[in-house]
Scaffold this motif. Sequence first.
Motif, short mmCIF file in Angstrom:
data_model
loop_
_atom_site.label_atom_id
_atom_site.label_comp_id
_atom_site.label_asym_id
_atom_site.label_seq_id
_atom_site.Cartn_x
_atom_site.Cartn_y
_atom_site.Cartn_z
N THR A 199 0.85 -1.18 0.00
CA THR A 199 0.00 0.00 0.00
C THR A 199 0.89 1.24 0.00
O THR A 199 1.89 1.28 0.71
CB THR A 199 -0.90 0.00 1.26
N LYS A 200 0.53 2.23 -0.79
CA LYS A 200 1.31 3.47 -0.85
C LYS A 200 1.19 4.19 0.48
O LYS A 200 0.11 4.31 1.04
CB LYS A 200 0.81 4.35 -1.98
N THR A 201 2.33 4.67 0.98
CA THR A 201 2.35 5.41 2.23
C THR A 201 3.01 6.77 2.01
O THR A 201 3.83 6.93 1.11
CB THR A 201 3.12 4.64 3.32
N SER A 202 2.66 7.71 2.86
CA SER A 202 3.19 9.07 2.75
C SER A 202 4.59 9.15 3.36
O SER A 202 5.04 8.23 4.06
CB SER A 202 2.26 10.04 3.48
N ALA A 203 5.25 10.26 3.12
CA ALA A 203 6.57 10.49 3.72
C ALA A 203 6.46 10.50 5.24
O ALA A 203 7.35 9.99 5.93
CB ALA A 203 7.15 11.80 3.20
N LEU A 204 5.36 11.04 5.77
CA LEU A 204 5.17 11.05 7.22
C LEU A 204 5.04 9.64 7.77
O LEU A 204 5.67 9.29 8.78
CB LEU A 204 3.92 11.88 7.58
#
Length: 143
Positions: free
Chosen positions: A4-9
């Motif tokens: 799953t794509k995750t954010s930089a945070l």
Amino acid sequence: MKTTKTSALQNGFRILLGVFMLLAGIGHLTFQRAEFQAQVPDWLPFSKDSVVLLSGLVELTLGLAMVFWTRQKVSVGLALALFYVLIFPGNIAQYVNGTNAFNLNSDQARLIRLFFQPVLILWALWSTGGLTYWRHRQSPAAK
């Protein structure tokens, strides 16, 4: 398991949690060994030292996986969340038995600590995309 794509945070928090797990694993195997032994419930049919050493190795493995095994981060997040669930009885035993360890030397401090386990579980799932994966897997539109 699909990534799953995750954010930089999220990635930053995933790496931070991985580093915390590495430090905890090192502590299990070295300088905090006695503290961790104090948390092992008496009802486990294994020596406290064996449980601490084994859990330390698991923590090192999960810590490394959280930092470096990004292709399987959802699976790693689910495994870490499960690990937190499995070690929760130790935290409960520390509270029930009034065991002093890690400067948790009052019933209030030990009770407050119990509420942080769900935070760790959510942190592991959120930072790896596990919550998003689980939500999409459970939605009727995904079927």
